[in-house]
Design an enzyme around this catalytic site. Sequence first.
Site, mmCIF file in Angstrom:
data_model
loop_
_atom_site.group_PDB
_atom_site.id
_atom_site.type_symbol
_atom_site.label_atom_id
_atom_site.label_comp_id
_atom_site.label_asym_id
_atom_site.label_seq_id
_atom_site.Cartn_x
_atom_site.Cartn_y
_atom_site.Cartn_z
ATOM 1 N N ASP A 29 0.816 -1.208 0.000
ATOM 2 C CA ASP A 29 0.000 0.000 0.000
ATOM 3 C C ASP A 29 0.853 1.264 0.000
ATOM 4 O OD1 ASP A 29 -2.681 1.281 0.396
ATOM 5 O OD2 ASP A 29 -1.739 1.969 2.250
ATOM 6 N N GLU A 67 1.079 -0.532 -5.084
ATOM 7 C CA GLU A 67 0.087 0.508 -5.359
ATOM 8 C C GLU A 67 0.871 1.809 -5.517
ATOM 9 O OE1 GLU A 67 -3.546 3.123 -3.587
ATOM 10 O OE2 GLU A 67 -1.884 2.443 -2.359
#
Length: 649
Positions: free
Chosen positions: A315, A369
């Site tokens: 993330d 990401e």
Amino acid sequence: MDSVTIHSLFTEQDIYLFKEGKHYKLYDKFGAHSIENDGIQGVYFSVWAPNAAKVSVIGNFNSWNHREHVLYPRWDGSGIWEGFIAGLTWGTLYKYAIETAHGEILEKSDPYALSWEQNLQAASLISTTWYEWGDEEWMSKRWEKNSITAPISVYEMHLASWMKNEYDPEKVLNYRDIADKLVPYILEMGFTHVEFMPLMEYPYDPSWGYQITGFFAATSRFGSPQDLMYLIDTLHKNNIGVILDWVPSHFPGDANGLHRFDGSYLYEHEDPRKGFHPDWKSYIFNYGRNEVKSFLISNAMFWLDRYHADGLRVDAVTSMLHLDYSRNEGEWEPNIYGENVNLEAKTFLQEFNTAVYGVFGNSIMTIAEESSDFPMLTKPVYAGGVGFGMKWMMGWMHDTLDYFKESPSDRKFYHHKLTFASMYVFNENYMMPLSHDEVVHGKSSLIYKMAGDEWQKFANLRALYVYMFTHPGAKLLFMGNEFGQTREWNFRQSLDWHLLQYSVHKGLQALVRDLNHLYRTEKAMYESQFSSDGFEWVQADDQDNSVYIYLRKGKNKDEVCMVILNLTPKVMDYKIGVDAGTHWKVIFNSDDEQYAGSGVHPDIFREDQEDWMNHPKSISIRISPLAGIVLKKKKEKTYPQKRIKLHKR
């Protein structure tokens, strides 16, 4: 502390590797471990708190008294405190009472605890990750399923809101209940993998799991570590891969967690320009501190090792790599080269990727990401890259959604929003995401991002999905998008499964199911999905008709599919250039009645031996409105040669 000799789990080599940032299995050493010490059964505790004046273990076994069970600092200057307490058993609650250099007493949960309580105190539990796995067949062959030459279609999930308890809508399903309902659904829908939003322990539901306090603990919201293992095991037994969201980018200022763990900036960077995240009001790991790198890489290893995860989606990588991320001028300090790259974070990510691929090889995947154009993110570390297996294709997502918001009459002005991705799609290994981030915070659901009336909205979304599933790259679809969830995603509520009583929603779900089947069975769609060898434009410039045509190719020259997108609501006859000697058949049409389409069937009604679109032959086809159509090249018929019998004279 009981008067017994402490037999440490740490060797001198462990300490050396920990301090060098190269110890990748710290979960075997730190935390609470049930052992036999000098013939006495009990629990060995160890914690890193180098700036503490005193550390003790408190819990429900000693009335949370910080004077009773004191830990002792190791002699080697590692900052590790350790000790042994006899008689403790599984399920015992505990925390560390840490007296700071200024005399403050902090009560901290164990950073390496395997389970946490679900309450404000958030105590750690003495627990275990022992489980009798049954996924040996999957584990031995999963490199085939996780390969970049395999179809990868991911169903992204938030466990608390996928489906609620049917008898109590306020109650979440546990891991085992989810397994029983999820596996048949994934098998029916044809996704190859599921991706779970963070399942590590977190205190605040509205963070969706991205503000983690217990990095080694499966959140107890849905059950025990063994319950989560049962879920993953069951998925694996049914040939479904599991990707976990992992958050090495930041952590909350929760009093029980890592923030000011021993009274100092231990895990976070002391300089707020590098150590505090202004958007999320959270704290950023100090990637230049070796012990922190050992903690984080050990945590990645833990989920791949103990929980058999097939991949980690990392993330907020953009925030990690850029010193100026979400900061104004004067709020960040350039690196030694005067640039905005966080060199310590880049080095950490390179070491993380090198470590996990070094241990697990290509049987696992790491996915970034990352929303910028940071170079060489999915290139090997030895070649100067960051080493990820894939990255999210955020540019494709934004351009595509922007295009489909436009009225069909205006799309000719935005035509190249859909062609632009082909200019860079092979620069990295991309996963195409339509994720949770696109259906929250006032952005509306996917179906309501589409232009037009109800029929056009569903036709547009069906055509978008054809474009997505036939475009080079892996796929990711957030739960609910497969059937046209109309409300924005709400983490507190179940998906609106009742919508499936309506034909447009049921038809959209059937379309996604069949697209998954098409993607998984047609080698042209996945064998070269990260190579320019697998893609060719046939028609990229017909903005007046908003028509796009491209080829997808497998490694065998006979494995070829043609994709036609008509992104206007008009039916048209269209002439397409093809290679000499080729013949084509329609194998998919998003406008079919079974998908709640208008039922205009695309027919190839003519073949001509004449030059067209720089090809020596052409076919003419009737194109359905607001539709994606897939044609497949017919294999040439071959006839066995007659064997000539030779007669001797």
